[in-house]
Design a protein around this motif. Structure first.
Motif, PDB file in Angstrom:
ATOM      1  N   ASN A  88       0.660  -1.124  -0.204  1.00 12.96           N
ATOM      2  CA  ASN A  88      -0.105  -0.195   0.082  1.00 12.96           C
ATOM      3  C   ASN A  88       0.946   1.275   0.003  1.00 12.96           C
ATOM      4  O   ASN A  88       1.626   1.238   0.788  1.00 12.96           O
ATOM      5  CB  ASN A  88      -0.767   0.066   1.248  1.00 12.96           C
ATOM      6  CG  ASN A  88      -2.021  -0.878   1.130  1.00 12.96           C
ATOM      7  OD1 ASN A  88      -2.468  -1.441   0.113  1.00 12.96           O
ATOM      8  ND2 ASN A  88      -2.441  -1.505   2.464  1.00 12.96           N
ATOM      9  N   LEU A  89       0.525   2.177  -0.937  1.00  7.40           N
ATOM     10  CA  LEU A  89       1.163   3.428  -0.805  1.00  7.40           C
ATOM     11  C   LEU A  89       0.065   4.620  -0.420  1.00  7.40           C
ATOM     12  O   LEU A  89      -0.643   5.005  -1.319  1.00  7.40           O
ATOM     13  CB  LEU A  89       1.654   4.088  -2.162  1.00  7.40           C
ATOM     14  CG  LEU A  89       2.953   3.044  -2.525  1.00  7.40           C
ATOM     15  CD1 LEU A  89       3.592   3.414  -3.847  1.00  7.40           C
ATOM     16  CD2 LEU A  89       3.969   2.870  -1.740  1.00  7.40           C
ATOM     17  N   GLY A  90       0.122   4.789   0.828  1.00  3.85           N
ATOM     18  CA  GLY A  90      -0.934   5.786   1.464  1.00  3.85           C
ATOM     19  C   GLY A  90      -0.265   6.628   2.723  1.00  3.85           C
ATOM     20  O   GLY A  90       0.844   6.064   2.995  1.00  3.85           O
ATOM     21  N   THR A  91      -0.713   7.311   3.152  1.00  2.64           N
ATOM     22  CA  THR A  91      -0.186   8.073   4.474  1.00  2.64           C
ATOM     23  C   THR A  91      -0.646   7.129   5.788  1.00  2.64           C
ATOM     24  O   THR A  91      -0.041   7.689   6.484  1.00  2.64           O
ATOM     25  CB  THR A  91      -0.705   9.457   4.543  1.00  2.64           C
ATOM     26  OG1 THR A  91      -2.342   9.494   4.791  1.00  2.64           O
ATOM     27  CG2 THR A  91      -0.527  10.378   3.217  1.00  2.64           C
ATOM     28  N   GLY A  92      -1.619   6.510   5.520  1.00  2.00           N
ATOM     29  CA  GLY A  92      -1.922   5.944   6.887  1.00  2.00           C
ATOM     30  C   GLY A  92      -2.918   6.339   7.864  1.00  2.00           C
ATOM     31  O   GLY A  92      -3.375   6.307   8.825  1.00  2.00           O
ATOM     32  N   SER A  93      -3.458   7.842   7.178  1.00  2.00           N
ATOM     33  CA  SER A  93      -4.567   8.490   7.653  1.00  2.00           C
ATOM     34  C   SER A  93      -5.525   9.032   6.742  1.00  2.00           C
ATOM     35  O   SER A  93      -5.120   8.917   5.604  1.00  2.00           O
ATOM     36  CB  SER A  93      -3.919   9.551   8.596  1.00  2.00           C
ATOM     37  OG  SER A  93      -2.935  10.419   7.954  1.00  2.00           O
ATOM     38  N   GLY A  94      -6.474   9.678   6.963  1.00  2.00           N
ATOM     39  CA  GLY A  94      -7.526  10.221   6.035  1.00  2.00           C
ATOM     40  C   GLY A  94      -8.095  11.555   6.568  1.00  2.00           C
ATOM     41  O   GLY A  94      -7.869  12.201   7.455  1.00  2.00           O
ATOM     42  N   TYR A  95      -8.424  12.127   5.304  1.00  2.00           N
ATOM     43  CA  TYR A  95      -8.881  13.641   5.541  1.00  2.00           C
ATOM     44  C   TYR A  95     -10.348  13.518   4.845  1.00  2.00           C
ATOM     45  O   TYR A  95     -10.491  12.968   3.707  1.00  2.00           O
ATOM     46  CB  TYR A  95      -8.182  14.621   4.683  1.00  2.00           C
ATOM     47  CG  TYR A  95      -6.845  14.801   5.211  1.00  2.00           C
ATOM     48  CD1 TYR A  95      -6.416  15.601   6.448  1.00  2.00           C
ATOM     49  CD2 TYR A  95      -5.649  14.498   4.586  1.00  2.00           C
ATOM     50  CE1 TYR A  95      -5.084  15.965   6.860  1.00  2.00           C
ATOM     51  CE2 TYR A  95      -4.328  14.623   4.945  1.00  2.00           C
ATOM     52  CZ  TYR A  95      -4.318  15.252   6.258  1.00  2.00           C
ATOM     53  OH  TYR A  95      -2.572  15.117   6.565  1.00  2.00           O
ATOM     54  N   SER A  96     -11.440  14.371   5.396  1.00  2.00           N
ATOM     55  CA  SER A  96     -12.608  14.534   4.972  1.00  2.00           C
ATOM     56  C   SER A  96     -12.532  15.337   3.792  1.00  2.00           C
ATOM     57  O   SER A  96     -11.932  16.119   3.321  1.00  2.00           O
ATOM     58  CB  SER A  96     -13.633  14.873   5.966  1.00  2.00           C
ATOM     59  OG  SER A  96     -13.625  16.346   6.230  1.00  2.00           O
ATOM     60  N   VAL A  97     -13.917  15.032   3.031  1.00  2.07           N
ATOM     61  CA  VAL A  97     -13.925  16.108   1.686  1.00  2.07           C
ATOM     62  C   VAL A  97     -14.070  17.396   2.205  1.00  2.07           C
ATOM     63  O   VAL A  97     -13.600  18.417   2.046  1.00  2.07           O
ATOM     64  CB  VAL A  97     -15.427  15.719   1.132  1.00  2.07           C
ATOM     65  CG1 VAL A  97     -15.645  16.736   0.259  1.00  2.07           C
ATOM     66  CG2 VAL A  97     -15.276  14.293   0.549  1.00  2.07           C
ATOM     67  N   MET A  98     -14.759  17.759   3.393  1.00  2.09           N
ATOM     68  CA  MET A  98     -14.702  19.219   3.740  1.00  2.09           C
ATOM     69  C   MET A  98     -13.689  19.682   4.550  1.00  2.09           C
ATOM     70  O   MET A  98     -13.418  20.789   4.295  1.00  2.09           O
ATOM     71  CB  MET A  98     -15.793  19.324   5.124  1.00  2.09           C
ATOM     72  CG  MET A  98     -17.231  19.252   4.583  1.00  2.09           C
ATOM     73  SD  MET A  98     -17.673  20.607   3.262  1.00  2.09           S
ATOM     74  CE  MET A  98     -17.039  22.085   4.191  1.00  2.09           C
ATOM     75  N   GLU A  99     -12.717  18.897   5.018  1.00  3.46           N
ATOM     76  CA  GLU A  99     -11.330  19.170   5.498  1.00  3.46           C
ATOM     77  C   GLU A  99     -10.452  19.616   4.304  1.00  3.46           C
ATOM     78  O   GLU A  99      -9.557  20.686   4.352  1.00  3.46           O
ATOM     79  CB  GLU A  99     -10.749  18.164   6.109  1.00  3.46           C
ATOM     80  CG  GLU A  99     -11.176  17.794   7.556  1.00  3.46           C
ATOM     81  CD  GLU A  99     -10.776  16.746   8.512  1.00  3.46           C
ATOM     82  OE1 GLU A  99     -10.696  16.639   9.817  1.00  3.46           O
ATOM     83  OE2 GLU A  99     -10.399  15.721   7.593  1.00  3.46           O
TER      84      GLU A  99
ATOM     85  N   ALA B  88      -0.026   1.562   5.897  1.00  2.00           N
ATOM     86  CA  ALA B  88       1.290   1.676   5.084  1.00  2.00           C
ATOM     87  C   ALA B  88       2.347   1.054   5.649  1.00  2.00           C
ATOM     88  O   ALA B  88       3.591   1.167   5.623  1.00  2.00           O
ATOM     89  CB  ALA B  88       1.452   2.871   4.692  1.00  2.00           C
ATOM     90  N   THR B  89       2.410   0.283   6.727  1.00  2.09           N
ATOM     91  CA  THR B  89       3.348  -0.334   7.705  1.00  2.09           C
ATOM     92  C   THR B  89       4.247  -1.235   6.930  1.00  2.09           C
ATOM     93  O   THR B  89       5.368  -1.131   6.998  1.00  2.09           O
ATOM     94  CB  THR B  89       2.812  -1.277   8.674  1.00  2.09           C
ATOM     95  OG1 THR B  89       1.897  -0.499   9.508  1.00  2.09           O
ATOM     96  CG2 THR B  89       3.835  -1.853   9.708  1.00  2.09           C
ATOM     97  N   LYS B  90       3.688  -2.001   5.859  1.00  7.22           N
ATOM     98  CA  LYS B  90       4.636  -3.010   5.250  1.00  7.22           C
ATOM     99  C   LYS B  90       5.486  -2.150   4.250  1.00  7.22           C
ATOM    100  O   LYS B  90       6.905  -2.656   4.179  1.00  7.22           O
ATOM    101  CB  LYS B  90       3.795  -4.019   4.282  1.00  7.22           C
ATOM    102  CG  LYS B  90       4.385  -4.916   3.544  1.00  7.22           C
ATOM    103  CD  LYS B  90       3.612  -5.862   2.796  1.00  7.22           C
ATOM    104  CE  LYS B  90       4.470  -6.877   2.056  1.00  7.22           C
ATOM    105  NZ  LYS B  90       3.471  -7.627   1.114  1.00  7.22           N
ATOM    106  N   ALA B  91       5.164  -1.213   3.375  1.00  7.90           N
ATOM    107  CA  ALA B  91       5.950  -0.212   2.789  1.00  7.90           C
ATOM    108  C   ALA B  91       7.033   0.408   3.670  1.00  7.90           C
ATOM    109  O   ALA B  91       8.284   0.622   3.326  1.00  7.90           O
ATOM    110  CB  ALA B  91       5.175   0.817   2.143  1.00  7.90           C
TER     111      ALA B  91
END
Length: 344
Positions: free
Chosen positions: A259-270, A302-305
């Motif tokens: 997985n290539l991601g940040t490991g957290s999320g932002y909402s549409v409004m954010e 994203a721990t594995k990456a």
């Protein structure tokens, strides 16, 4: 070391090519320019000061793909080329299956013929389908829900079979989450055809006045502000992940998904609020019904990456927004304003 990059003038491909060149690697690009611009190639050269071998051809043209391997000592391939719109794939599934699968078949056949067994494949978090848990880890069952996602999932399975048949292969399957942003120079970025399918270019075009307002699909999700949460990752972080994955496949065998991601999320409004802060402009929006199949929250584990590739996303939300806005301001019509000539 010479790396073949298929689809190298596209959004993620062009940023990855810049990082490869900055890492001291030589690259050769194959791209049919069906969803990209030759101007991206010129700007990659401008940013890096390096020359790039380019072939305007299609992976479905096997003789032309072979010509690249004959004319260059290719040691590994980063495979981006393929159609990529979820909505379009639902309308034209046969076109997507034919292009994405057959192109990969031909590429692998030519690689096998010329003894090249190192590949980084551009996959997608769409292979996870609709999961009832988050974060999403690589060991979850896969269940793509649209033809685009199924092409990615099928190719992952095909590449596993390729390795089973010949264990000289080393393949990294990179599952992207939601790439956003642009190169800090403002010279390369996302240049969608027509009305954007993705949130961030839609926001920037509304902010620039090209579109009248943003449509937000639902505000009744069980999230902190009711809008959907996704894992947005800066495209340069994503590009750097490809360099790390390439280092891994050059020194190992086998097939591994990351997985290539940040490991957290932002909402549409954010995201909307962050862009308003960066631009100093109000972003008009309207809330409409949820889209069928959308879920409230999705972000990567994203721990594995981090452990196996020594890669972790480092750019935050404000940098994503600032770089996206710089690209939009500097290129209000993307690459389309410049007359170009194709030399090869």
């Amino acid at each position: 070391m010479t790396i073949l990059v298929t689809g190298g003038t596209g959004y993620i491909g062009s940023h990855t090519c810049v990082e490869l060149l900055n890492a001291g690697l030589e690259i050769v690009i194959i791209d049919n320019l069906s969803n990209s611009s030759i101007q991206a190639l010129n700007r990659m050269k401008e940013i890096t000061g390096k020359e790039i071998s380019f072939y305007k051809t299609d992976l479905l043209n096997k003789s032309e793909v072979e010509r690249v391997f004959i004319e260059h000592q290719i040691e590994a391939v980063i495979h981006f080329a393929g159609y990529k719109s979820v909505g379009e794939s639902v309308q034209a599934p046969l076109r997507y299956y034919h292009n994405n699968l057959t192109g990969t078949f031909i590429l692998c056949e030519v690689m096998e013929k010329y003894g090249v067994h190192k590949m980084v494949f551009s996959s997608s978090a769409t292979v996870y389908g609709l999961q009832d848990q988050t974060p999403l880890s690589e060991n979850l069952p896969l269940q793509a829900t649209n033809p685009y996602g199924r092409t990615k999932l099928m190719i992952e399975e095909i590449l596993r079979d390729v390795y089973t048949a010949n264990q000289n292969w080393s393949i990294a399957l990179l599952r992207y989450f939601n790439p956003v942003g642009a190169h800090s120079s403002g010279r390369i970025g996302e240049d969608p055809n027509g009305i954007p399918n993705n949130l961030v270019p839609y926001i920037t075009q509304v902010t620039a006045g090209k579109l009248s307002e943003l449509s937000i699909f639902g505000n009744d999700y069980p999230t902190r502000d009711g809008t959907g949460i996704r894992d947005y990752i800066h495209v340069v972080d994503l590009a750097e992940g490809h360099v790390k994955a390439l280092n891994k496949v050059m020194n190992s065998t086998g097939v591994n998904a990351y997985n290539l991601g940040t490991g957290s999320g932002y909402s549409v409004m954010e995201m909307v609020q962050a862009f308003e802060k960066v631009t100093g402009r109000r972003i008009p929006y309207k809330v409409i019904d949820r889209r069928p199949g959308d879920i409230g929250i999705s972000y990567a584990d994203a721990t594995k990456a981090d452990v196996e590739l020594s890669w972790k996303a480092s750019r935050g939300l404000m940098e994503m927004c600032e770089d996206s806005w710089r690209w939009q301001k500097n290129n209000p019509n993307g690459y389309k304003e410049e007359l170009v000539t194709l030399s090869k």
